[in-house]
Design an enzyme around this catalytic site. Structure first.
Site: not given
Ligand code: F6P
Length: 518
Positions: A259-260, A202, A208, A485, A345
């Site tokens: 995102g999910r 996104k 990663e 992160k 999440e």
């Protein structure tokens, strides 16, 4: 605007106190075996049809009164207004100032007055036409999706689940982990001239994914691959970053797709390549049917609402800290991981929309494995452990294979586990004693097809919406992933240099251990 009005948190609503006294009085002690004996119509009262999904809630620790109070709670907390605000495109993701419109990705053409509807359909058409080109291109034998979290779990879950409908002659690989073993393993099995890499992110900044994408391109070029434009495509809201990476084929989506919640967008390209245009549209249509069910059904016959209030009942009254997902279909092997991200999440938060601490627990832990495998691993704990864990069984009426004898055994096992959890076997005592009265929900699909999968995933999205709404939190942000992160970014140069300056004792000790040459 409704979304800006402070909503009542569940613990502040009048029905909460009523639920507390009902729980103390009789709710806590409800025994499913007695409940079925006392009410021959219990199955009918607590089961229902929703689009593509039948759900039996009757083996849950609820009765008519507790469910009525829970629905009253939902009304008092304004769940319907909150739902309507989402479907009206209001910025209900308040901490990020964004609308929440993944449902728009499944609206049929011409049915929505939303200002973004036209670009949704233009992108969908472009993506599906590209998918058809790849499906028809026999020279492309391997599709490698590089993405993580929502940019991996949705497409991976769906491609595996719908394998029966997949185009022959193509293999699908999913690389998510920054651990190079994963990418290296896939690269050993593919050739540059026959591989399509899809870079799914996104934000197009996730470390990663960017690390894997760079390594994939370096490998591609080192193996003599020349045509990056043909062999790499991007799925992202950050079209400029994809172009800086050198990708010319990009399918976009928008910041109002979390995102999910993104498998319905361009992130679904691997699914579209696997199952084709018609089937992908069926996936969207199944989800859309569930959207309409959620948006329009009265609360008492609204399956996402009934499940969402049950989740609150279990988490906050019974204090159940986890829920186990048991799909009795091996193609649903990634479903527990997908639902884990979706729910944990979304609702793994400890403050309400205003940033004030919650007065009650929120997201449970979700976990699970396909049945019957789980039976020979952790079901022991579900039957005889000290904790009670609600289990969600998923059974499919019609199998997608023709092997004799298997499906009857599978279904018998699924039924038997739910039966055993509830009935128990209290007459033997000691080690052989099964306490029973352990709750479960039982979903039945007619067939594991695209429409059913779409409907079930949308059902879960909305159920998570309902419990998050009752808890008064923001189900659509994920600030909790940020700290790790930032720390990882700072640790990379320290690992390179073996530098432990400023680190706590444990991290310093571990870093030395990891970097020392023995
Ligand atoms: O770090 C969590 C997260 O932001 C998830 O919410 C998301 O699905 C995943 O990372 C991947 O993000 P992106 O698609 O931007 O690479």
């Amino acid at each position: 605007m409704a979304s800006r009005t402070r909503r009542l948190r569940c613990d502040e609503a009048p029905a909460w106190a009523e639920l507390q006294s009902y729980f103390e009085g009789s709710g806590r002690a409800l025994d499913l075996r007695h409940a079925f004996r006392a009410d021959p119509a219990r199955f009918e009262a607590f089961s229902q049809e929703a689009p593509h999904v039948f759900a039996d809630l009757s083996k849950n620790l609820i009765d008519i009164k507790s469910e009525a109070l829970l629905l009253q709670l939902a009304r008092e907390c304004g769940v319907e207004r909150h739902r309507d605000a989402m479907f009206a495109g209001e910025a209900i993701n308040e901490t990020e100032g964004r609308a929440v419109k993944h449902w728009l990705l499944r609206e049929p053409r011409g049915e929505s007055s939303d200002p973004d509807a036209a670009k949704v359909h233009a992108t969908l058409d472009a993506m599906l036409s590209y998918a058809e080109t790849i499906r028809a291109d026999a020279a492309i034998t391997d599709v490698v999706n590089i993405g993580i979290g929502g940019s991996d779990l949705g497409p991976q879950t769906a491609v595996l689940a719908l394998e029966e409908f997949a185009v022959p002659g193509k293999r699908f690989h999913f690389v998510s982990n920054v651990d190079g073993h994963e990418l290296a393993s896939v690269l050993r099995r593919v050739r540059p001239e026959s591989t399509l890499f899809l870079i799914a992110s996104k934000t197009f900044t996730t470390v990663e994914t960017m690390t894997n994408a760079q390594s994939a391109r370096a490998w591609f070029e080192s193996q003599g691959g020349r045509d990056v434009a043909r062999h790499f495509a991007a799925l992202t809201t950050n079209v400029a970053a994809a172009s800086n990476f050198g990708i010319t084929t990009t399918f976009g989506f928008w910041d109002w797709v979390g995102g999910r919640y993104s498998l319905w967008s361009a992130i679904g390209l691997p699914i579209a390549i696997a199952i084709g245009t018609e089937r992908f549209r069926e996936l969207l249509a199944g989800a859309h049917a569930m959207d309409r069910h959620f948006a329009t059904s009265p609360l008492a016959r609204n399956l996402p609402v009934r499940l969402g209030v049950l989740d609150v009942w279990y988490r906050n009254f019974h204090n159940f800290a986890s829920r186990s997902i048991a799909p009795y279909h091996s193609a649903l092997k990634r479903l527990p991981a997908y639902l884990q991200q979706l729910e944990m999440e979304s609702n793994g938060k400890r403050v309400d929309m205003q940033g004030a601490p919650l007065a009650q627990a929120s997201s449970p832990v979700l976990w699970g494995e396909p049945g019957t495998n789980g039976q020979h691993a952790y079901f022991q704990m579900l039957h005889q452990g000290t904790d009670r864990v609600p289990v969600e069984f998923i059974a499919v009426r019609r199998p997608g294979h023709t092997l004799a004898g298997h499906h009857e055994q599978l279904l018998a096992n699924c039924l038997a586990q739910a039966q055993a959890l509830m009935q128990g076997k209290p007459d033997e005592g000691g080690h052989r004693d099964f306490p029973g009265n352990r709750p479960s929900t039982f979903f039945v699909f007619d067939r594991l097809d695209p429409a059913t999968l779409g409907a079930f995933l949308a059902l879960y999205e909305h159920r998570v919406f309902v419990s998050g709404s009752l808890w008064g939190l923001n189900s659509f942000d994920q600030w909790g992933v940020e700290l790790g992160k930032v720390l990882a970014k700072a640790l990379v140069p320290q690992l390179d240099a073996g530098d432990v300056a400023g680190l706590d004792g444990s991290t310093a000790g571990l870093l030395k251990r990891l970097t020392s040459r023995i």
